[in-house]
Design a protein around this motif. Structure first.
Motif, short mmCIF file in Angstrom:
data_model
loop_
_atom_site.label_atom_id
_atom_site.label_comp_id
_atom_site.label_asym_id
_atom_site.label_seq_id
_atom_site.Cartn_x
_atom_site.Cartn_y
_atom_site.Cartn_z
N VAL A 37 9.00 -6.15 -6.64
CA VAL A 37 9.81 -5.02 -7.12
C VAL A 37 9.13 -4.46 -8.37
N THR A 38 8.86 -3.14 -8.39
CA THR A 38 8.41 -2.51 -9.64
C THR A 38 9.61 -1.82 -10.28
N SER A 39 9.60 -1.77 -11.60
CA SER A 39 10.76 -1.25 -12.31
C SER A 39 10.36 -0.70 -13.68
N VAL A 82 9.45 -3.04 -3.11
CA VAL A 82 10.41 -2.00 -3.50
C VAL A 82 9.88 -1.38 -4.79
N MET A 83 9.45 -0.12 -4.70
CA MET A 83 8.81 0.51 -5.85
C MET A 83 9.82 1.39 -6.58
N ALA A 84 10.51 0.78 -7.53
CA ALA A 84 11.56 1.51 -8.26
C ALA A 84 11.08 1.98 -9.63
N ALA A 85 9.82 1.72 -9.97
CA ALA A 85 9.33 2.13 -11.29
C ALA A 85 9.18 3.64 -11.36
N ALA A 86 9.34 4.17 -12.57
CA ALA A 86 9.04 5.58 -12.84
C ALA A 86 7.65 5.59 -13.48
N VAL A 87 6.66 5.70 -12.62
CA VAL A 87 5.27 5.57 -13.07
C VAL A 87 4.80 6.92 -13.60
N ALA A 88 4.11 6.90 -14.73
CA ALA A 88 3.55 8.16 -15.25
C ALA A 88 2.45 8.63 -14.31
N ASP A 89 2.52 9.87 -13.90
CA ASP A 89 1.53 10.38 -12.96
C ASP A 89 0.16 10.55 -13.60
N TRP A 90 0.16 10.78 -14.91
CA TRP A 90 -1.12 10.98 -15.60
C TRP A 90 -1.21 10.07 -16.80
N ASN A 108 -3.19 8.98 -12.58
CA ASN A 108 -2.97 7.55 -12.43
C ASN A 108 -2.94 7.19 -10.95
N PRO A 109 -3.19 5.91 -10.64
CA PRO A 109 -3.05 5.49 -9.24
C PRO A 109 -1.60 5.66 -8.79
N ASP A 110 -1.42 6.10 -7.56
CA ASP A 110 -0.08 6.15 -6.97
C ASP A 110 0.13 4.81 -6.26
N ILE A 111 0.91 3.95 -6.89
CA ILE A 111 1.04 2.56 -6.43
C ILE A 111 1.75 2.51 -5.08
N LEU A 112 2.77 3.35 -4.93
CA LEU A 112 3.51 3.38 -3.67
C LEU A 112 2.62 3.83 -2.51
N ALA A 113 1.86 4.90 -2.71
CA ALA A 113 0.98 5.40 -1.65
C ALA A 113 -0.11 4.38 -1.34
N VAL A 125 9.49 0.21 0.40
CA VAL A 125 10.58 1.11 0.03
C VAL A 125 10.18 1.88 -1.23
N GLY A 126 10.24 3.19 -1.16
CA GLY A 126 9.95 4.02 -2.32
C GLY A 126 11.20 4.75 -2.78
N PHE A 127 11.11 5.35 -3.95
CA PHE A 127 12.21 6.14 -4.51
C PHE A 127 11.75 7.57 -4.68
N ALA A 128 12.67 8.47 -4.61
CA ALA A 128 12.35 9.87 -4.87
C ALA A 128 13.44 10.43 -5.76
N GLN A 160 9.53 14.73 2.81
CA GLN A 160 8.09 15.00 2.70
C GLN A 160 7.38 13.87 1.96
N LYS A 161 8.05 13.35 0.94
CA LYS A 161 7.46 12.26 0.15
C LYS A 161 7.27 11.02 1.01
N ARG A 162 8.23 10.74 1.87
CA ARG A 162 8.11 9.58 2.75
C ARG A 162 6.88 9.70 3.65
N ARG A 164 4.19 11.67 3.14
CA ARG A 164 2.96 11.76 2.36
C ARG A 164 2.54 10.39 1.85
N LYS A 165 3.52 9.62 1.39
CA LYS A 165 3.18 8.34 0.78
C LYS A 165 2.98 7.26 1.83
N GLY A 166 3.59 7.42 2.99
CA GLY A 166 3.40 6.43 4.06
C GLY A 166 4.30 5.22 3.94
O1 C5P Z 1 5.67 11.07 -6.53
P1 C5P Z 1 6.87 10.47 -7.18
O2 C5P Z 1 6.58 9.93 -8.55
O3 C5P Z 1 8.09 11.33 -7.15
O4 C5P Z 1 7.22 9.22 -6.25
C1 C5P Z 1 8.21 8.31 -6.58
C2 C5P Z 1 7.95 7.00 -5.90
O5 C5P Z 1 6.57 6.65 -5.97
C3 C5P Z 1 8.68 5.86 -6.57
O6 C5P Z 1 8.95 4.87 -5.59
C4 C5P Z 1 7.66 5.39 -7.59
O7 C5P Z 1 7.88 4.05 -7.97
C5 C5P Z 1 6.38 5.54 -6.82
N1 C5P Z 1 5.18 5.84 -7.63
C6 C5P Z 1 4.19 4.90 -7.77
N2 C5P Z 1 3.06 5.20 -8.49
C7 C5P Z 1 2.91 6.43 -9.06
C8 C5P Z 1 3.91 7.39 -8.91
C9 C5P Z 1 5.04 7.07 -8.20
O8 C5P Z 1 4.34 3.78 -7.26
N3 C5P Z 1 1.80 6.69 -9.74
#
Ligand code: C5P
Length: 225
Positions: free
Chosen positions: A13-15, A91-99, A125-130, A144-147, A159-161, A163-165
């Motif tokens: 679980v990421t958070s 389960v990727m529930a973290a709010a990851v910084a995109d940059w 930043n790496p997209d961990i969910l994708a 499981v991802g969050f949007a 669309q996010k589902r 795109r991210k797979g």
């Molecule tokens: O693209 P967006 O940030 O809206 O996507 C949200 C989902 O992707 C969440 O599940 C979040 O944990 C995950 N995420 C991630 N790595 C990132 C950005 C988002 O795992 N760099």
């Protein structure tokens, strides 16, 4: 040994948010209290799972009984998730910084009165969910991802589902008027390959309980939604 429908299962679980340094004392971050991710980890644990809880600097303490891996940046989070593999579910529930700031300073940036202000440059930043959803080897059976969206929630989340797979997306409306961000309640739409389900507005702990139950059902009867 833990008992319950998820005993013997390992779930990552990421958070929480990530913090991306500007200099040793300043950072940019995403708004996330860590409440929903923490509640999900707690419920998965209650159902008997072994939980690797990879958390950024959250406002709420981690749940009891999980393995806590505390990280700061998105890249550290990705590395911690990778180190925790293999897992049955993620389960990727973290709010990851995109940059992240690509020209972060090793020293505190001084306010020098010159009238010149620092200019921040960014890198993706790496997209961990994708990344985890597309792993060839070691992809968890259920990802499981969050949007968190502010408009056209269902459409953007579907669309996010794609795109991210990932397998499921838990979508929610985080418009300021909803009070969901940082609040105790959440109103989500669960999107799976089979369709979408709107859940009523519930305490985040109840959303977590229902989601954990769904995950347990899915892991024990893969043919089921
Ligand atoms: O693209 P967006 O940030 O809206 O996507 C949200 C989902 O992707 C969440 O599940 C979040 O944990 C995950 N995420 C991630 N790595 C990132 C950005 C988002 O795992 N760099």
């Amino acid at each position: 040994p833990s008992r319950g429908p998820l005993s013997g299962r390992h779930i990552i679980v990421t958070s929480g948010p990530t913090h991306e340094p500007i200099d040793p004392v300043r950072y940019i971050a995403n708004r996330s209290s860590g409440q929903q991710g923490t509640a999900i980890a707690a419920e998965l644990r209650k159902l008997g799972a072994r939980v690797s809880f990879v958390t950024g600097p959250a406002e709420v303490p981690p749940p009891e009984g999980v393995e806590v891996i505390a990280v700061t940046t998105a890249r550290e989070m990705r590395d911690a998730v990778e180190a925790a593999l293999p897992a049955d579910a993620a389960v990727m529930a973290a709010a990851v910084a995109d940059w992240r700031v690509s020209n972060a300073s090793a020293q505190k940036i001084k306010k020098d009165g010159s009238g010149q202000f620092p200019v921040l440059e960014f890198a993706e930043n790496p997209d961990i969910l994708a990344w985890i959803s597309k792993l060839a080897k070691d992809r968890p059976h259920l990802v499981v991802g969050f949007a968190a969206e502010t408009d056209d929630v269902l459409h953007h989340a579907q669309q996010k589902r794609q795109r991210k797979g990932c397998d499921w997306i838990v979508a929610n409306d985080v418009s300021p008027s909803t009070g969901i961000m940082g609040g105790h309640e959440n109103a989500v739409i669960l999107i799976t390959a089979e369709g979408t389900e709107s859940w009523p507005r519930l305490e985040k702990t109840e959303v977590a309980r229902r989601l954990a139950e769904r995950i347990a059902n899915k892991m024990n009867n893969p043919a089921q939604t």
